[in-house]
Scaffold this motif. Structure first.
Motif, mmCIF file in Angstrom:
data_model
loop_
_atom_site.group_PDB
_atom_site.id
_atom_site.type_symbol
_atom_site.label_atom_id
_atom_site.label_comp_id
_atom_site.label_asym_id
_atom_site.label_seq_id
_atom_site.Cartn_x
_atom_site.Cartn_y
_atom_site.Cartn_z
ATOM 1 N N PRO A 248 0.815 -1.228 0.000
ATOM 2 C CA PRO A 248 0.000 0.000 0.000
ATOM 3 C C PRO A 248 0.845 1.272 0.000
ATOM 4 C CG PRO A 248 -0.889 -1.601 1.556
ATOM 5 C CD PRO A 248 0.449 -2.133 1.116
ATOM 6 N N ALA A 249 1.894 1.287 0.828
ATOM 7 C CA ALA A 249 2.721 2.488 0.933
ATOM 8 C C ALA A 249 3.538 2.724 -0.326
ATOM 9 C CB ALA A 249 3.649 2.379 2.150
ATOM 10 N N VAL A 250 4.145 1.668 -0.867
ATOM 11 C CA VAL A 250 5.028 1.878 -2.013
ATOM 12 C C VAL A 250 4.230 2.190 -3.274
ATOM 13 C CG1 VAL A 250 6.911 0.500 -1.063
ATOM 14 C CG2 VAL A 250 5.229 -0.594 -2.537
ATOM 15 N N PHE A 251 3.012 1.655 -3.416
ATOM 16 C CA PHE A 251 2.207 2.022 -4.578
ATOM 17 C C PHE A 251 1.699 3.456 -4.473
ATOM 18 C CE2 PHE A 251 2.276 -2.381 -5.855
ATOM 19 C CZ PHE A 251 2.182 -2.297 -7.241
ATOM 20 N N LEU A 252 1.480 3.936 -3.239
ATOM 21 C CA LEU A 252 1.147 5.349 -3.068
ATOM 22 C C LEU A 252 2.310 6.218 -3.519
ATOM 23 C CD1 LEU A 252 -0.650 7.635 -2.041
ATOM 24 C CD2 LEU A 252 0.318 7.255 0.254
ATOM 25 N N LEU A 253 3.527 5.852 -3.115
ATOM 26 C CA LEU A 253 4.706 6.594 -3.558
ATOM 27 C C LEU A 253 4.851 6.518 -5.075
ATOM 28 C CD1 LEU A 253 7.328 5.601 -0.826
ATOM 29 C CD2 LEU A 253 6.228 7.815 -1.139
ATOM 30 N N ARG A 254 4.514 5.370 -5.645
ATOM 31 C CA ARG A 254 4.608 5.207 -7.108
ATOM 32 C C ARG A 254 3.743 6.224 -7.827
ATOM 33 N NH1 ARG A 254 6.037 5.242 -11.268
ATOM 34 N NH2 ARG A 254 6.488 3.665 -12.849
ATOM 35 N N ARG A 255 2.574 6.509 -7.246
ATOM 36 C CA ARG A 255 1.673 7.484 -7.870
ATOM 37 C C ARG A 255 2.148 8.919 -7.657
ATOM 38 N NH1 ARG A 255 -2.117 3.760 -5.779
ATOM 39 N NH2 ARG A 255 -2.505 5.036 -3.924
ATOM 40 N N LEU A 256 2.829 9.166 -6.531
ATOM 41 C CA LEU A 256 3.183 10.534 -6.172
ATOM 42 C C LEU A 256 4.536 10.978 -6.721
ATOM 43 C CD1 LEU A 256 2.041 10.549 -2.425
ATOM 44 C CD2 LEU A 256 0.828 11.511 -4.392
ATOM 45 N N LEU A 257 5.460 10.031 -6.844
ATOM 46 C CA LEU A 257 6.833 10.391 -7.212
ATOM 47 C C LEU A 257 7.063 10.264 -8.715
ATOM 48 C CD1 LEU A 257 8.813 8.547 -4.388
ATOM 49 C CD2 LEU A 257 8.253 10.979 -4.519
ATOM 50 N N PRO A 258 7.988 11.049 -9.269
ATOM 51 C CA PRO A 258 8.369 10.856 -10.675
ATOM 52 C C PRO A 258 9.081 9.522 -10.870
ATOM 53 C CG PRO A 258 9.716 12.569 -9.643
ATOM 54 C CD PRO A 258 8.682 12.194 -8.644
ATOM 55 N N ASP A 259 9.067 9.026 -12.104
ATOM 56 C CA ASP A 259 9.654 7.719 -12.399
ATOM 57 C C ASP A 259 11.106 7.619 -11.942
ATOM 58 O OD1 ASP A 259 7.267 6.950 -13.462
ATOM 59 O OD2 ASP A 259 7.893 7.095 -15.562
ATOM 60 N N ALA A 260 11.872 8.669 -12.170
ATOM 61 C CA ALA A 260 13.293 8.622 -11.812
ATOM 62 C C ALA A 260 13.476 8.429 -10.313
ATOM 63 C CB ALA A 260 13.999 9.903 -12.265
ATOM 64 N N ALA A 261 12.619 9.053 -9.523
ATOM 65 C CA ALA A 261 12.711 8.908 -8.071
ATOM 66 C C ALA A 261 12.346 7.488 -7.640
ATOM 67 C CB ALA A 261 11.792 9.919 -7.391
ATOM 68 N N VAL A 262 11.353 6.906 -8.289
ATOM 69 C CA VAL A 262 10.968 5.527 -7.979
ATOM 70 C C VAL A 262 12.112 4.575 -8.320
ATOM 71 C CG1 VAL A 262 9.392 3.647 -8.593
ATOM 72 C CG2 VAL A 262 8.503 5.954 -8.244
ATOM 73 N N GLU A 263 12.746 4.784 -9.460
ATOM 74 C CA GLU A 263 13.868 3.926 -9.847
ATOM 75 C C GLU A 263 15.004 4.020 -8.841
ATOM 76 O OE1 GLU A 263 14.964 4.903 -13.832
ATOM 77 O OE2 GLU A 263 13.016 4.323 -14.656
ATOM 78 N N ARG A 264 15.283 5.214 -8.358
ATOM 79 C CA ARG A 264 16.341 5.370 -7.342
ATOM 80 C C ARG A 264 15.953 4.654 -6.056
ATOM 81 N NH1 ARG A 264 16.557 10.709 -9.401
ATOM 82 N NH2 ARG A 264 15.253 11.465 -7.683
ATOM 83 N N MET A 265 14.679 4.743 -5.674
ATOM 84 C CA MET A 265 14.205 4.098 -4.453
ATOM 85 C C MET A 265 14.378 2.583 -4.536
ATOM 86 S SD MET A 265 10.319 4.279 -2.876
ATOM 87 C CE MET A 265 9.627 3.309 -4.242
ATOM 88 N N VAL A 266 14.005 2.008 -5.673
ATOM 89 C CA VAL A 266 14.121 0.563 -5.849
ATOM 90 C C VAL A 266 15.588 0.144 -5.857
ATOM 91 C CG1 VAL A 266 13.641 -1.369 -7.394
ATOM 92 C CG2 VAL A 266 11.928 0.430 -7.074
ATOM 93 N N ALA A 267 16.423 0.931 -6.536
ATOM 94 C CA ALA A 267 17.850 0.608 -6.603
ATOM 95 C C ALA A 267 18.483 0.614 -5.210
ATOM 96 C CB ALA A 267 18.560 1.602 -7.519
ATOM 97 N N ARG A 268 18.161 1.613 -4.416
ATOM 98 C CA ARG A 268 18.753 1.714 -3.081
ATOM 99 C C ARG A 268 18.319 0.574 -2.183
ATOM 100 N NH1 ARG A 268 17.927 8.265 -2.819
ATOM 101 N NH2 ARG A 268 19.825 8.806 -3.986
ATOM 102 N N ARG A 269 17.065 0.133 -2.361
ATOM 103 C CA ARG A 269 16.589 -1.008 -1.565
ATOM 104 C C ARG A 269 17.408 -2.255 -1.857
ATOM 105 N NH1 ARG A 269 12.601 -3.792 1.082
ATOM 106 N NH2 ARG A 269 11.763 -5.663 0.097
ATOM 107 N N HIS A 270 18.051 -2.286 -3.021
ATOM 108 C CA HIS A 270 18.850 -3.434 -3.412
ATOM 109 C C HIS A 270 20.341 -3.121 -3.439
ATOM 110 C CE1 HIS A 270 14.789 -4.475 -4.788
ATOM 111 N NE2 HIS A 270 15.178 -5.739 -4.594
ATOM 112 N N GLY A 271 20.740 -2.103 -2.670
ATOM 113 C CA GLY A 271 22.150 -1.800 -2.472
ATOM 114 C C GLY A 271 22.823 -1.100 -3.627
ATOM 115 N N LEU A 272 22.050 -0.626 -4.618
ATOM 116 C CA LEU A 272 22.623 0.011 -5.790
ATOM 117 C C LEU A 272 22.529 1.522 -5.677
ATOM 118 C CD1 LEU A 272 20.982 -2.308 -8.473
ATOM 119 C CD2 LEU A 272 23.274 -2.495 -7.492
ATOM 120 N N ARG A 273 23.428 2.192 -6.361
ATOM 121 C CA ARG A 273 23.440 3.665 -6.371
ATOM 122 C C ARG A 273 23.321 4.184 -7.792
ATOM 123 N NH1 ARG A 273 22.328 2.674 -2.066
ATOM 124 N NH2 ARG A 273 23.344 3.186 -0.072
#
Length: 273
Positions: A248-273
């Motif tokens: 629920p929380a991450v899909f809310l962020l998906r709607r609110l944030l630009p694509d580039a921000a979502v990609e950074r969020m997913v990358a960081r969750r997996h240790g990537l920069r």
């Protein structure tokens, strides 16, 4: 569900692909408990390590057109189809062997589409049917080094989304359930492609370690099964359901944030920069 109390399988027949373990086994067990006649598939039904009581296993190889047709014929009239079987694949985009990508799309997309095509006419003629595509939250939250898997799950979701309005007037609902990180042991079965001396090795291994850790502490497959049941039993199923990974929380962020921000969020969750 058409004159029956919600949650009552009422003798309906359900076919669950990939029912020998993980999410498929959990869905099959939940459907048996709800009163459905349940057919499960496995490449080799005789080799299923822990057959579920109340589940009849049919052979199915999604890479083989003849096997798909034989499975549909053996199943007979089916009221509920859960397309769960598939392969998990990882590797740097540049290094993915095309034969492996073709196999993945055959297993994850084309096989499921063909099986659905074969079973839809009966559902339409009877005026009732439920088709659930088991996708992945990665279709909405793409992850580096998972491009082929992400694309296959996005394609499966696309088929369901586009076909939904075609079938709704005939009483047939198509739904996609998108699990996040699920504790199914799939990490040990994932196919991995990394070339010797790969320039992507450090990033890939970082992602893979985080992915395995997330899945080890992920949601139980029974929670996914409960979500699949919601889609099957709802009088008007939603187009999409998501479960696990704080959906629920991450899909809310998906709607609110630009694509580039979502990609950074997913990358960081997996240790990537």
């Amino acid at each position: 569900m058409s004159g029956r109390a919600a949650g009552d399988g009422g003798g309906r027949t359900a076919l669950v692909t990939g029912a020998s373990s993980g999410i498929g086994a959990a869905v099959a067990a939940a459907l048996v408990a709800r009163g459905h006649r349940v057919l499960g598939t496995s490449r080799d039904p005789g080799a299923v390590a822990a057959p579920l009581p109340g589940v009849h296993y049919l052979p199915l190889d999604l890479a083989d057109e003849a096997s798909i047709e034989a499975c549909a014929a053996a199943a007979g009239p089916v009221d509920v189809l859960v397309n769960n079987a598939g392969e998990s694949q990882s590797g740097p985009f540049e290094e993915l062997p095309m034969a492996a990508v073709r196999r993945l799309f055959q297993l994850n997309v084309l096989g499921a589409v063909r099986l659905t095509q074969l079973l839809l006419p009966g559902m339409r003629e009877r005026g009732h049917g439920r088709v659930v595509m088991v996708g992945s939250m990665l279709a909405s939250f793409p992850l580096a080094y998972r491009s082929s898997y992400v694309a296959s799950k996005a394609a499966l979701k696309g088929f369901a989304d586009a076909a939904r309005r075609e079938l709704a007037p005939h009483g047939v609902a198509l739904t996609t359930v998108e699990p996040g990180s699920i504790a199914t042991g799939i990490s040990a079965r994932r196919t991995d492609y990394l070339a010797d001396g790969s320039p992507f090795a450090d990033g890939y291994r970082t992602m893979r370690a985080a992915l395995d850790a997330n899945e080890a502490r992920g949601t139980a497959p029974e929670r996914v099964a409960a979500t699949v049941l919601k889609a099957i039993e709802a009088p008007r199923p939603r187009p999409h359901y998501a479960v696990g990974s704080n959906a629920p929380a991450v899909f809310l962020l998906r709607r609110l944030l630009p694509d580039a921000a979502v990609e950074r969020m997913v990358a960081r969750r997996h240790g990537l920069r």
